[in-house]
Every structure is written in C-alpha cells, then in structure tokens.
Design a protein around this motif. Structure first.
Motif, PDB file in Angstrom:
ATOM      1  N   GLN A   7      38.081  20.128 -60.673  1.00  0.00           N
ATOM      2  CA  GLN A   7      36.836  20.691 -61.200  1.00  0.00           C
ATOM      3  C   GLN A   7      36.922  20.874 -62.709  1.00  0.00           C
ATOM      4  O   GLN A   7      35.953  20.595 -63.436  1.00  0.00           O
TER       5      GLN A   7
ATOM      6  N   ARG B 137      41.886  20.937 -56.050  1.00  0.00           N
ATOM      7  CA  ARG B 137      40.429  21.006 -56.190  1.00  0.00           C
ATOM      8  C   ARG B 137      40.042  21.755 -57.463  1.00  0.00           C
ATOM      9  O   ARG B 137      39.153  21.322 -58.208  1.00  0.00           O
ATOM     10  N   ALA B 138      40.715  22.864 -57.735  1.00  0.00           N
ATOM     11  CA  ALA B 138      40.399  23.634 -58.943  1.00  0.00           C
ATOM     12  C   ALA B 138      40.682  22.806 -60.191  1.00  0.00           C
ATOM     13  O   ALA B 138      39.894  22.814 -61.154  1.00  0.00           O
TER      14      ALA B 138
ATOM     15  N   PRO C  12      40.078  15.462 -56.303  1.00  0.00           N
ATOM     16  CA  PRO C  12      41.093  16.330 -55.697  1.00  0.00           C
ATOM     17  C   PRO C  12      42.143  15.556 -54.902  1.00  0.00           C
ATOM     18  O   PRO C  12      43.316  15.953 -54.873  1.00  0.00           O
TER      19      PRO C  12
ATOM     20  N   GLY D  41      48.916  21.323 -54.222  1.00  0.00           N
ATOM     21  CA  GLY D  41      48.303  21.816 -53.002  1.00  0.00           C
ATOM     22  C   GLY D  41      46.812  21.578 -53.042  1.00  0.00           C
ATOM     23  O   GLY D  41      46.221  21.402 -54.114  1.00  0.00           O
ATOM     24  N   ARG D  42      46.168  21.589 -51.885  1.00  0.00           N
ATOM     25  CA  ARG D  42      44.748  21.232 -51.838  1.00  0.00           C
ATOM     26  C   ARG D  42      43.875  22.172 -52.672  1.00  0.00           C
ATOM     27  O   ARG D  42      42.967  21.733 -53.367  1.00  0.00           O
ATOM     28  N   SER D  43      44.149  23.464 -52.597  1.00  0.00           N
ATOM     29  CA  SER D  43      43.342  24.420 -53.349  1.00  0.00           C
ATOM     30  C   SER D  43      43.502  24.203 -54.848  1.00  0.00           C
ATOM     31  O   SER D  43      42.519  24.169 -55.601  1.00  0.00           O
ATOM     32  N   ARG D  44      44.750  24.059 -55.293  1.00  0.00           N
ATOM     33  CA  ARG D  44      44.997  23.857 -56.719  1.00  0.00           C
ATOM     34  C   ARG D  44      44.469  22.502 -57.176  1.00  0.00           C
ATOM     35  O   ARG D  44      43.927  22.381 -58.279  1.00  0.00           O
TER      36      ARG D  44
END
Length: 445
Positions: free
Chosen positions: A315, A311-312, A296, A306-309
């Motif tokens: 994954q 990480r997704a 990430p 962005g951090r959320s995107r």
C-alpha cells in the motif's frame, strides 16, 4: 539520396545507439559531453530524408517505419546546441545553499541532496534554494522546448502529438489523463504542505523491509532466472538507481523491464520495427515489472514478508506510484504550454502540479521539475496498458505469475510478433484506466 531500406535501417540503429550513450553521458558529465553524435548520421537526420521517406514509405513498410525515426533524430540533431546549454545549466554551480558556510552547487547536486534528505526542515532549505537559483536552468529548459517547437514547424510537422503520442487518436490521451486525475483523487495521500514533501512521499522510504542491501544484476537473476524468462537473452546493461526508498527498487525493476523488452525481439527483425522511437512495448514492460513492489504477493513470495506486512508495504508503494502516475498525467497535460504567454504558462504548471501532487511546484521550475520529455505520453500510455497486461497474467497464471515459468513463456511468445503499427487504440488505454480503479479499490479496501 535513395538509400536502400536495409541501409537506412542500419544507420538508424547506429545513430539511435550512439545517441542513447551520449544522453547517458549528458546526465553524468554535463557539458563535457557536448559533441553532437548525430552529425555523422546526417543521412538519416535531415528534412530532405524525412520528405523522401514520406514519399517512398507507401511502397515499403521498413521505410514507413523509418519515417518517425528520421523525424525524431532530425529534431534532436538540430536542437543539439540547446541540449548542450541545458546540460551546462544542470551542472553549473548556480544554487547557493544557506548555512554557516554558504556554498554554490549545481541544480543537479541540489536535487540529489534534496531527495537524499530525510529531515523535512533541511529538505525545505534545499527546495527553496533550488527554486531561487534555478533561473538559468529554467531559461535553458524553456529555450530548448521553444527550439524543438520551431524545429517541428520547419520540418513541416504541424501535429507533433501525432508523432510523439502512440495512441489513436492522439488527442484522446489528454482526455484520459484528465480522467485519471479525477478518478484517483480520492485515494491521494493527505494533502502535502509543500511540493518537496510530496516528492518525499514518492520515495516510499517507510516500505523498507525485505529488499537486498544493494542493487546488482544478480538480484534480477534471482527473481526471474528460474522462470526461464531470461533464457537465451543477453540483457543490455542498464543504470541502477541510488537507493533512496522502496521506489528505488521500483525504478530498478522498471529499467529491467525495459532492458528485457529490448533484448527479447526477433533477431531478424529490422531495427525500425523492433525499436520504434516511442516504444509502447518497452514502456508497458517497464511498468509491468516496476509495479511488482506494489503487489502484496510479491512481498510475500519474493521479499519473504508476512501477509499483513506485505500488504501494508504494498500500500505504501502503491501510494507513491499513484503520485508518480498522477504526475505523469500532468506532464501529458502540460504538453504545448511552451506556446502560452509566460504568466499563463507558470499558472498552468502550478495548477496541474498542485492537482497531481497536492502541492504546487513553483512556476519557475516549469520544464525543470519534472523535466519535459518527449517520452512522457508513451510512459503514461504504457503504464495504463501494463495494468491490463497484469490482469491478463493474473487470470491465466494466478497471483504469483512473476514466478511462473508458463507466464514467462507467454511473455516470451508474445514478443515473437512485432506489430507493424506501433500505436494502440484509445479503447485499450481506457481499459487500463478501468483496471487502475479496480486495482486500487482491491488494495485499499
């Protein structure tokens, strides 16, 4: 023949370089590249030289390191006819694609179309056509494997694994491959209905944000140039993959890692020390850089997500890489099946590919998809060692180590010393497997 060590080293370097060029031509040109480049290097690709080096190697470390090179080159030279037949089979128009206007295309083209296809129904048609029409290719692949096994026997090498598996003891890698399949089973994507669906998952097409519109050497300079990683190095050219999904960038970064490892060696080092035929250093750098898209932090710092995107997306890439790693484990476990009876070999292939991917590849594609490669054990061992390398870099230089000049310097300094023993102990591979479990638990918690 009693050639001096420096001349043997020089001939092995030339033979290896020309062989690699020919192998690239095989993939593109197929049978048009049939000429055996090793015929002019018989001085370092014969049984007599292999025996001679076995006797002289105890007195000279260069000759001891050259011994494995001569074995690998000899096996390649004497199985050249079978390699040509295999290349011809990959390029022969033996696959008939169903449709309003049936056409005959090669397995190579069919597989490329299969990987390009985003509509499952059309991909299934291509997969079924490949399975039906790959008989000649499968036969050629099996004959090549049988001929390699025979060549090893004639050379006097009973334990092929001791040569081609850079782990001590060599048998330990199969045990680790079994454990890898067991400990990562819980993190498998949902079970695939078909093997070509599993291949589609391995492309990570949905992880498409932040990547450059096209791949070029400039991208690697932008990623790592400011760290000093490439200072003073002449990175050898490497083939960039077609853009099919996020794992195309994984493959590109892995090839960069290989090229970096090849370029960053002590200039005065003999070739046989700098480039062992089953090169763990090259494989672990390929895996270290190739795994960056599953991090990430790389998504945030290098792709601008962005951090959320980030990480997704990491994954998604990690799931694809996990399938690839599990398939590498299956490849290691498939070694030696060439000597099994036909039906048992097919059943073993289907069993292991089902276990690795969640859907079995038809037994008729054994040694074809995935293709058998002597580098399979090195690739798996290198991937597990790279996980420990990554952990060490994180602990010393923080999560953005790939942008840290001090981390780049540490890698460069590590490359200044070449190990005389190109193998690694079982414990180091075990540690990498433990790190894999920890990394996956962190990423998917």
């Amino acid at each position: 023949m009693d050639l001096p060590p420096h001349e043997i080293d020089r001939l092995i370097a030339r033979a290896t370089g020309e062989l690699r060029q020919k192998e690239r031509a095989f993939r593109v040109e197929g049978p048009a590249a049939r000429g055996n480049v090793l015929e002019v290097f018989r001085a370092v690709s014969t049984r007599s030289m292999w025996i001679e080096l076995g006797e002289r190697g105890a007195k000279d470390p260069i000759l001891a390191a050259a011994h494995a090179h001569v074995a690998a080159l000899t096996i390649t030279r004497v199985t050249w006819v079978e390699r040509v037949r295999l290349a011809e089979a990959w390029h022969a128009p033996t696959i008939e694609i169903e449709g309003p206007a049936p056409e005959g295309v090669s397995p190579r083209v069919t597989l490329a179309r299969l990987l390009d296809e985003t509509v499952p129904a059309r991909r299934h048609v291509l997969a079924d056509a490949l399975t039906r029409g790959a008989g000649d290719l499968s036969d050629a692949a099996l004959v090549h494997e049988e001929r390699r096994a025979e060549a090893f026997r004639r050379l006097g090498i009973e334990d092929v694994d001791a040569l081609e598996i850079p782990v001590k003891p060599a048998a330990s890698l199969a045990r680790i491959a079994e454990r890898l399949l067991d400990v990562t089973a819980e993190l498998m994507p949902k079970r695939a209905l078909r093997w070509d669906d599993a291949l589609a998952v391995m492309l990570a097409r949905d992880a498409g944000e932040g990547w450059p519109a096209r791949l070029s050497p400039r991208w690697f300079q932008e990623l790592f140039g400011k760290t000093g990683l490439l200072d003073g190095l002449s990175i050898p050219p490497f083939t960039l993959p077609r853009l099919l999904g996020a794992t195309s960038f994984v493959r590109a970064l892995a090839r960069f890692g290989e090229a970096f490892a090849e370029a960053d060696v002590p200039r005065a080092a003999p070739f046989v020390f700098a480039r062992p035929p089953f090169d763990l250093r090259r494989a672990r750098r390929a895996a270290l850089f190739g795994a960056l898209p599953a991090d990430p932090t790389f998504g945030v710092r290098s792709l601008g997500l962005g951090r959320s995107r980030a990480r997704a997306q990491a994954q998604d890439v990690a799931r694809a890489l996990l399938l690839s790693l599990r398939l590498d484990a299956a490849r290691v476990l498939l070694r030696g099946t060439v000597t099994m009876p036909h039906r048992a070999r097919r059943e073993r292939f289907e069993e292991l590919t089902d276990r690795a991917l969640g859907a079995s590849i038809p037994g008729g594609l054994a040694f074809v998809l995935p293709a058998s490669d002597p580098q399979d054990p090195t690739r798996l061992a290198g991937a597990l060692l790279a996980l420990s390398d990554r952990r060490a870099l994180l602990e010393r230089f923080d999560e953005d180590w790939f942008q840290n000049p001090r981390a780049a310097l540490a890698l460069r300094e590590e490359h200044t010393v070449l190990p005389r023993d190109p193998t690694c102990p079982e414990a180091a591979i075990e540690a990498g497997l433990g790190e894999l479990s920890r990394l996956l638990a962190e990423l998917f918690r």
